[in-house]
Design an enzyme around this catalytic site. Structure first.
Site, PDB file in Angstrom:
ATOM      1  N   VAL A 176       0.786  -1.010   0.079  1.00 27.41           N
ATOM      2  CA  VAL A 176       0.583  -0.396  -0.046  1.00 27.41           C
ATOM      3  C   VAL A 176       0.732   0.701   0.006  1.00 27.41           C
ATOM      4  CG1 VAL A 176      -1.564   1.193   1.522  1.00 27.41           C
ATOM      5  CG2 VAL A 176      -2.015  -1.252   0.965  1.00 27.41           C
ATOM      6  N   CYS A 177       2.181   0.987   0.723  1.00 30.51           N
ATOM      7  CA  CYS A 177       2.729   2.434   0.814  1.00 30.51           C
ATOM      8  C   CYS A 177       3.298   2.395  -0.506  1.00 30.51           C
ATOM      9  CB  CYS A 177       4.009   2.062   2.041  1.00 30.51           C
ATOM     10  SG  CYS A 177       3.340   2.042   4.324  1.00 30.51           S
ATOM     11  N   THR A 178       3.405   1.951  -0.933  1.00 29.01           N
ATOM     12  CA  THR A 178       4.525   1.886  -2.813  1.00 29.01           C
ATOM     13  C   THR A 178       3.780   2.700  -3.565  1.00 29.01           C
ATOM     14  OG1 THR A 178       5.280  -0.248  -2.014  1.00 29.01           O
ATOM     15  CG2 THR A 178       5.578  -0.079  -4.619  1.00 29.01           C
TER      16      THR A 178
ATOM     17  N   LEU B 114       3.068   6.634  -2.409  1.00 28.14           N
ATOM     18  CA  LEU B 114       4.147   7.138  -2.391  1.00 28.14           C
ATOM     19  C   LEU B 114       4.792   7.183  -4.394  1.00 28.14           C
ATOM     20  CD1 LEU B 114       5.415   5.747   0.168  1.00 28.14           C
ATOM     21  CD2 LEU B 114       7.113   6.634  -0.269  1.00 28.14           C
TER      22      LEU B 114
END
Length: 133
Positions: free
Chosen positions: A44-46, A49
């Site tokens: 999810v962070c990928t 960002l």
């Protein structure tokens, strides 16, 4: 410490993917969006960002600087940026803090004051509170 609207964000010095910064000096007269993620290479962070990298020109038009934070080291952020570019079509085009000593995470109450140890041995679950804006 919960920041209130209109409060001055705490100042800090940190290593980033764009070199060492002093937060308030880096902000200057701009607005800033400081966001954090619990661990590099999390799915999810990928996507988040990558999405912010694509939206950065819109933030620039409005005088808003972007800065990310993870407790993983800066050199790992650089490898993650390659993965983000490959999977999302855009790599972070803003500094990412390597908060390996947890100073910023603790300053903003994202981690308990007692947190210590090697950040690479911590799991996303252990860092789940390092997810904030």
């Amino acid at each position: 410490m919960a920041l209130q609207i209109g409060a001055v964000a705490p100042d800090f010095e940190a290593e980033t993917t764009e070199g060492k910064i002093k937060f308030h000096d880096w902000i200057g007269n701009s607005w800033a969006l400081l966001f954090s993620h619990p661990k590099d290479f999390t799915p999810v962070c990928t996507t988040e960002l990558g999405a912010l990298a694509k939206l950065k020109p819109e933030f620039d038009k409005r005088g808003v600087k972007l800065m990310g934070l993870s407790v993983d080291p800066v050199d790992r952020h650089s490898k993650w940026a390659e993965d983000i570019r490959e999977t999302q079509g855009a790599a972070p085009n803003y500094p990412m803090i390597g908060d390996t000593d947890y100073n910023v995470s603790k300053l903003y109450d994202m981690l308990p004051a007692s947190t210590s140890g090697d950040p690479l041995k911590r799991t996303p679950a252990e860092n789940q509170t390092v997810r904030n804006i």
